[in-house]
Enzyme design. Sequence first.
Site, PDB file in Angstrom:
ATOM      1  N   ASP A   1       2.585   5.651  -6.844  1.00 51.33           N
ATOM      2  CA  ASP A   1       3.839   5.597  -6.081  1.00 51.33           C
ATOM      3  C   ASP A   1       5.067   5.594  -6.993  1.00 51.33           C
ATOM      4  OD1 ASP A   1       2.061   3.450  -3.909  1.00 51.33           O
ATOM      5  OD2 ASP A   1       2.636   5.528  -3.525  1.00 51.33           O
TER       6      ASP A   1
ATOM      7  N   HIS B   1       0.869  -1.192   0.000  1.00 54.06           N
ATOM      8  CA  HIS B   1       0.000   0.000   0.000  1.00 54.06           C
ATOM      9  C   HIS B   1       0.903   1.239   0.000  1.00 54.06           C
ATOM     10  CE1 HIS B   1      -3.376   2.549   0.630  1.00 54.06           C
ATOM     11  NE2 HIS B   1      -3.658   2.306   1.890  1.00 54.06           N
TER      12      HIS B   1
ATOM     13  N   HIS C   1      -2.236  -2.447  -9.407  1.00 50.14           N
ATOM     14  CA  HIS C   1      -3.263  -1.820  -8.555  1.00 50.14           C
ATOM     15  C   HIS C   1      -4.457  -2.770  -8.459  1.00 50.14           C
ATOM     16  CE1 HIS C   1      -5.990   1.207  -6.929  1.00 50.14           C
ATOM     17  NE2 HIS C   1      -4.899   1.895  -6.646  1.00 50.14           N
TER      18      HIS C   1
HETATM   19  C1  SDX Z   1      -1.490   2.094  -3.323  1.00 45.14           C
HETATM   20  O1  SDX Z   1      -6.185   0.646  -3.234  1.00 45.14           O
HETATM   21  C2  SDX Z   1      -5.730   1.855  -3.452  1.00 45.14           C
HETATM   22  O2  SDX Z   1      -6.426   2.744  -3.900  1.00 45.14           O
HETATM   23  C3  SDX Z   1      -4.276   2.047  -3.046  1.00 45.14           C
HETATM   24  C4  SDX Z   1      -3.641   3.360  -3.482  1.00 45.14           C
HETATM   25  C5  SDX Z   1      -4.273   4.546  -2.801  1.00 45.14           C
HETATM   26  O3  SDX Z   1      -4.221   5.649  -3.362  1.00 45.14           O
HETATM   27  O4  SDX Z   1      -4.731   4.377  -1.630  1.00 45.14           O
HETATM   28  O5  SDX Z   1      -3.768   3.518  -4.890  1.00 45.14           O
HETATM   29  C6  SDX Z   1      -2.163   3.408  -3.115  1.00 45.14           C
HETATM   30  O6  SDX Z   1      -1.410   1.322  -2.412  1.00 45.14           O
HETATM   31  C7  SDX Z   1      -0.992   1.739  -4.696  1.00 45.14           C
HETATM   32  C8  SDX Z   1      -0.368   0.305  -4.767  1.00 45.14           C
HETATM   33  C9  SDX Z   1       1.041   0.360  -4.201  1.00 45.14           C
HETATM   34  N1  SDX Z   1       1.611  -0.984  -4.092  1.00 45.14           N
HETATM   35  C10 SDX Z   1       2.602  -1.417  -4.896  1.00 45.14           C
HETATM   36  O7  SDX Z   1       3.086  -0.757  -5.812  1.00 45.14           O
HETATM   37  C11 SDX Z   1       3.118  -2.802  -4.542  1.00 45.14           C
HETATM   38  C12 SDX Z   1       3.274  -3.659  -5.812  1.00 45.14           C
HETATM   39  N2  SDX Z   1       1.972  -3.938  -6.338  1.00 45.14           N
HETATM   40  C13 SDX Z   1       1.402  -5.265  -6.088  1.00 45.14           C
HETATM   41  O8  SDX Z   1       1.710  -5.759  -4.809  1.00 45.14           O
HETATM   42  C14 SDX Z   1      -0.045  -5.366  -6.518  1.00 45.14           C
HETATM   43  O9  SDX Z   1      -0.139  -4.794  -7.768  1.00 45.14           O
HETATM   44  C15 SDX Z   1      -1.134  -4.805  -5.625  1.00 45.14           C
HETATM   45  C16 SDX Z   1      -1.090  -5.364  -4.262  1.00 45.14           C
HETATM   46  C17 SDX Z   1      -1.040  -3.317  -5.556  1.00 45.14           C
HETATM   47  C18 SDX Z   1      -2.483  -5.156  -6.256  1.00 45.14           C
HETATM   48  O10 SDX Z   1      -2.478  -6.492  -6.414  1.00 45.14           O
HETATM   49  P1  SDX Z   1      -3.834  -7.313  -6.732  1.00 45.14           P
HETATM   50  O11 SDX Z   1      -4.858  -6.528  -7.399  1.00 45.14           O
HETATM   51  O12 SDX Z   1      -4.236  -8.015  -5.487  1.00 45.14           O
HETATM   52  O13 SDX Z   1      -3.337  -8.283  -7.804  1.00 45.14           O
HETATM   53  P2  SDX Z   1      -2.463  -9.515  -7.457  1.00 45.14           P
HETATM   54  O14 SDX Z   1      -1.477  -9.215  -6.368  1.00 45.14           O
HETATM   55  O15 SDX Z   1      -3.388 -10.654  -7.250  1.00 45.14           O
HETATM   56  O16 SDX Z   1      -1.637  -9.660  -8.788  1.00 45.14           O
HETATM   57  C19 SDX Z   1      -2.216 -10.335  -9.906  1.00 45.14           C
HETATM   58  C20 SDX Z   1      -1.000 -10.915 -10.632  1.00 45.14           C
HETATM   59  C21 SDX Z   1      -0.150 -11.798  -9.717  1.00 45.14           C
HETATM   60  O17 SDX Z   1       0.514 -12.733 -10.532  1.00 45.14           O
HETATM   61  P3  SDX Z   1       0.077 -14.297 -10.360  1.00 45.14           P
HETATM   62  O18 SDX Z   1       0.332 -14.643  -8.908  1.00 45.14           O
HETATM   63  O19 SDX Z   1      -1.401 -14.348 -10.709  1.00 45.14           O
HETATM   64  O20 SDX Z   1       0.976 -15.029 -11.330  1.00 45.14           O
HETATM   65  O21 SDX Z   1      -0.140  -9.842 -11.060  1.00 45.14           O
HETATM   66  C22 SDX Z   1       1.106  -9.970 -10.397  1.00 45.14           C
HETATM   67  C23 SDX Z   1       0.882 -10.860  -9.191  1.00 45.14           C
HETATM   68  O22 SDX Z   1       2.099 -11.500  -8.817  1.00 45.14           O
HETATM   69  N3  SDX Z   1       1.509  -8.639  -9.966  1.00 45.14           N
HETATM   70  C24 SDX Z   1       2.767  -8.237  -9.893  1.00 45.14           C
HETATM   71  C25 SDX Z   1       2.700  -6.911  -9.442  1.00 45.14           C
HETATM   72  N4  SDX Z   1       1.419  -6.563  -9.261  1.00 45.14           N
HETATM   73  C26 SDX Z   1       0.683  -7.643  -9.570  1.00 45.14           C
HETATM   74  N5  SDX Z   1       3.938  -8.867 -10.159  1.00 45.14           N
HETATM   75  C27 SDX Z   1       5.052  -8.153  -9.955  1.00 45.14           C
HETATM   76  N6  SDX Z   1       5.071  -6.880  -9.545  1.00 45.14           N
HETATM   77  C28 SDX Z   1       3.927  -6.229  -9.277  1.00 45.14           C
HETATM   78  N7  SDX Z   1       3.951  -4.973  -8.866  1.00 45.14           N
END
Ligand code: SDX
Length: 386
Positions: free
Chosen positions: A319, A229, A268
């Site tokens: 971010d 997050h 996201h």
């Molecule tokens: C914020 O919710 C909000 O509004 C938050 C926010 C706000 O203003 O409040 O926008 C602020 O928190 C932005 C997000 C910041 N976080 C990051 O940058 C951390 C990296 N991002 C990931 O951890 C991920 O993208 C999430 C947690 C943000 C969202 O993930 P989801 O929607 O739960 O999707 P997922 O984790 O299930 O991913 C789906 C697939 C997975 O691959 P598989 O396991 O299916 O093979 O996509 C991959 C994930 O591994 N994936 C990534 C990735 N994001 C998703 N792989 C590598 N790097 C990434 N960043």
Amino acid sequence: MTETNDIKKGLAGVVADVTAVSKVNPETNSLLYRGYPVQELATTQPFEAVAHLLWHGELPTDAELAELRRTEREHRALTPAVQAAIELVPLDAHPMDEVRTAVSLLGAVDLAGSGSVLDASGSPEANLERSIRLFAALPAIVAYGQRRRRGQAPVAPRDDLDYAANFLWMTFGEESDPVVIDAFNRSLVLYAEHSFNASTFTARVIASTLSDLYSAVVGAIGALKGPLHGGANEAVLHIFDEIGQASNVSDWLEEALASKRKIMGFGHRVYKRGDSRVPTMKTALDELVEHYDRPDVGELYAELESEFVARKGIYPNLDYPSGPAYNLMGFDTATFTPLFVAARVTGWTAHIMEQLAANALIRPLSEYVGPDERHIEGYVPDAAEV
Ligand code: SDX
């Protein structure tokens, strides 16, 4: 056979309640604060005006903005109690722990003598006042946190500077260039609010028990710290430091993806084709790259983005541009997420007040998957239990 509920892990895709504060629309890749596109607000409004919009539902009149600025100036200075609380936190603790501690103390002092737990939630007027007080106090808390880790004394606020300029003044002890003030103000507006994200929903759950606003904000700070997050903006810089320069991106990414690393600043839960806020923050980053003559930062940013999007089809979130922008402004990497707190406290408190007005406890169900019912050997229930 247990009834199988339709379980939505992580509440993904679940509409938990209504809100009038903001609208995130992944279909149109848009974000509205009380109906206004965030891009318009970030490029035309001072952060104080956006805070007023989130709390009251309307942009302020000139008189209302002047009144908010007057009140904000009254509560800017670091109080002795808060400074003492900050100084109790170990220098090598994470700055988010420092901010969480300071807000907790602020709440304890402000709520002292305010009656029983039945009065905790307070009136709408009291909560608006508390919201403005937190909004006003956080810059000094975040600024002092960075200065004390650098062995510097706190810098007193200046009444002749508006919110963003004063925040930078208290952090660096010198006046910032208008390019930097504008980029910083833009980042605060973009970070202010984003519907039911994890930290905001945390705040709403706490408010739904009719607990106090400060407790809800402390809980939200805890949620925001996580690298999935708010902690991601700090994590982006760690990645940039690891990679070093654009020519290293390909090899670094190959290895990172092979070891299943999450690339911070990308992806996201709601936006799946890019975060609506990124273009506006990227423009600010481009202006900072030019202002500080750091083409290397722009090249690294562009190379990592194009390689990762090409490989995974996952787009940057806010971010990603914010991290390098804060780095160029001179903030320590560990200060980045506290900056997010100072911005998001406006959205959090708007949601807390909305939840308190709804007066509805948030309490989802769970499906039990533990052992079947079993009993203590030799247990004999007494007559009352039979
Ligand atoms: C914020 O919710 C909000 O509004 C938050 C926010 C706000 O203003 O409040 O926008 C602020 O928190 C932005 C997000 C910041 N976080 C990051 O940058 C951390 C990296 N991002 C990931 O951890 C991920 O993208 C999430 C947690 C943000 C969202 O993930 P989801 O929607 O739960 O999707 P997922 O984790 O299930 O991913 C789906 C697939 C997975 O691959 P598989 O396991 O299916 O093979 O996509 C991959 C994930 O591994 N994936 C990534 C990735 N994001 C998703 N792989 C590598 N790097 C990434 N960043």
